[in-house]
Scaffold this motif. Structure first.
Motif, short mmCIF file in Angstrom:
data_model
loop_
_atom_site.label_atom_id
_atom_site.label_comp_id
_atom_site.label_asym_id
_atom_site.label_seq_id
_atom_site.Cartn_x
_atom_site.Cartn_y
_atom_site.Cartn_z
N ALA A 80 42.32 -1.16 -21.35
CA ALA A 80 41.98 -0.14 -20.77
C ALA A 80 41.35 0.13 -19.57
N ASN A 81 40.90 0.68 -18.86
CA ASN A 81 40.22 1.07 -17.49
C ASN A 81 40.72 -0.68 -16.81
N GLY A 82 42.35 -0.58 -16.76
CA GLY A 82 42.54 -1.34 -16.09
C GLY A 82 42.77 -2.97 -16.22
N VAL A 83 42.34 -3.22 -17.68
CA VAL A 83 41.80 -4.48 -18.30
C VAL A 83 42.19 -4.94 -19.63
N MET A 84 43.23 -5.59 -20.09
CA MET A 84 43.57 -6.38 -21.29
C MET A 84 42.88 -6.72 -21.91
N THR A 85 42.85 -6.43 -23.19
CA THR A 85 42.19 -7.08 -23.66
C THR A 85 42.40 -7.99 -25.10
N VAL A 86 42.00 -9.13 -25.41
CA VAL A 86 42.00 -9.82 -26.70
C VAL A 86 42.06 -8.67 -27.66
N ASN A 87 43.39 -8.69 -28.94
CA ASN A 87 42.93 -8.22 -30.59
C ASN A 87 43.46 -9.29 -30.46
N LYS A 88 42.22 -9.87 -32.04
CA LYS A 88 42.56 -11.28 -32.35
C LYS A 88 44.26 -10.63 -34.06
N THR A 89 43.35 -9.64 -34.29
CA THR A 89 44.12 -9.61 -35.45
C THR A 89 46.00 -8.99 -35.04
N LYS A 90 46.63 -8.64 -34.35
CA LYS A 90 47.67 -9.02 -33.33
C LYS A 90 48.61 -9.76 -32.61
N GLY A 91 47.11 -11.09 -33.20
CA GLY A 91 47.89 -12.82 -32.80
C GLY A 91 48.48 -12.82 -31.07
N ASN A 92 49.37 -14.08 -30.96
CA ASN A 92 49.34 -14.39 -29.50
C ASN A 92 50.08 -13.74 -29.08
#
Length: 258
Positions: A80-92
């Motif tokens: 979102a808004n040009g940024v990728m944020t870690v989703n800890k539930t989705k793993g590496n």
């Protein structure tokens, strides 16, 4: 020494080594001193990629990334808004493509409202070569290192559990940080033995923190690293660390093959 005595000695030695390995703890390989000097970095600018670069993340989608747990599935971190944020539930996640030697640019940010201390404060990792599922590979640590005390071979800019950074130029939480990396992959002989170790040079916010550093092997959380498994070109991995602090974000990731 007769054969019976020799066999007994070998068995005893093997038992001792196995017992020692079982008793190993993560803190055995933590180094706390000396702490790298704090350096105030220069002004950061949003850098455009060179003309021959492969764009790994341009702020729009995760088309260049897959799930480490299942490489047939697209990475599912949040964009979102040009940024990728870690989703800890989705793993590496890791790159679709595999690389050998390269120049890499990556920008990361710890949230301004980060909580936690030590290794539980904005923890992630840039695995310069991912050689298996989970946290296997060669890790350049990502962590809040601004007034956050932890073992120095586990702080931002370190080769995790191996090499302390030459300085600590970390910016405060909420500000963007940059890694510029030159990676030279390890070379193996035909029989799988090591011919030449991996080497890495890292600029952290424009400050040299790893200077053509020779790695002892892939990252080990417990025990000493070693080159026990030969490999070739490998993906680059980003870690969804299991700590409870607020997740990191990334932007402007590109690579040049060398």
């Amino acid at each position: 020494m007769n054969r019976r005595i020799l066999l007994t000695a070998l068995l005893a030695s093997g038992t001792f080594m196995a017992q020692a390995q079982e008793k190993a703890k993560p803190e055995d390989t933590e180094v706390w001193e000396p702490a790298p000097k704090v350096v105030t970095p220069g002004k950061i600018t949003f850098e455009s990629a060179p003309s021959d670069a492969i764009i790994l993340f341009d702020g729009k989608n995760l088309n260049e990334w897959v799930s480490v747990a299942d490489r047939t599935k697209k990475a599912e971190w949040d964009v979102a808004n040009g940024v990728m944020t870690v989703n800890k539930t989705k793993g590496n996640i890791e790159t679709k493509r595999a690389f050998t030697n390269y120049q890499l640019h990556l920008e990361w940010r710890v949230p301004a409202n980060i909580t936690g201390t030590g290794q539980g404060r904005g923890n992630s990792g840039l695995f310069l070569a991912s050689i298996g599922k989970g946290d296997e590979g060669y890790e350049l640590q990502i962590l809040d290192a601004y007034n956050n005390k932890t073992y120095v071979n586990g702080m931002a800019g370190s080769i995790y559990k191996q090499v302390i950074p030459l300085a600590n130029p970390c910016r405060p939480p909420g500000e963007w940080q940059t890694y510029d990396v030159i990676w030279t992959a390890p070379v193996f002989n035909g029989d799988g033995s090591l011919q030449a170790p991996a080497r890495v040079t890292v600029f952290f916010n424009g400050v040299l923190v790893q200077n053509n550093t020779a790695l002892q092997g892939p990252t080990q959380y417990i025990g000493k690293p070693s080159y026990s498994k030969a490999h070739g070109a490998s993906p680059i991995k980003l870690q969804a660390h299991g700590d409870k602090s607020e997740p990191l974000s990334f932007r402007n990731i590109w690579i040049r093959e060398l």
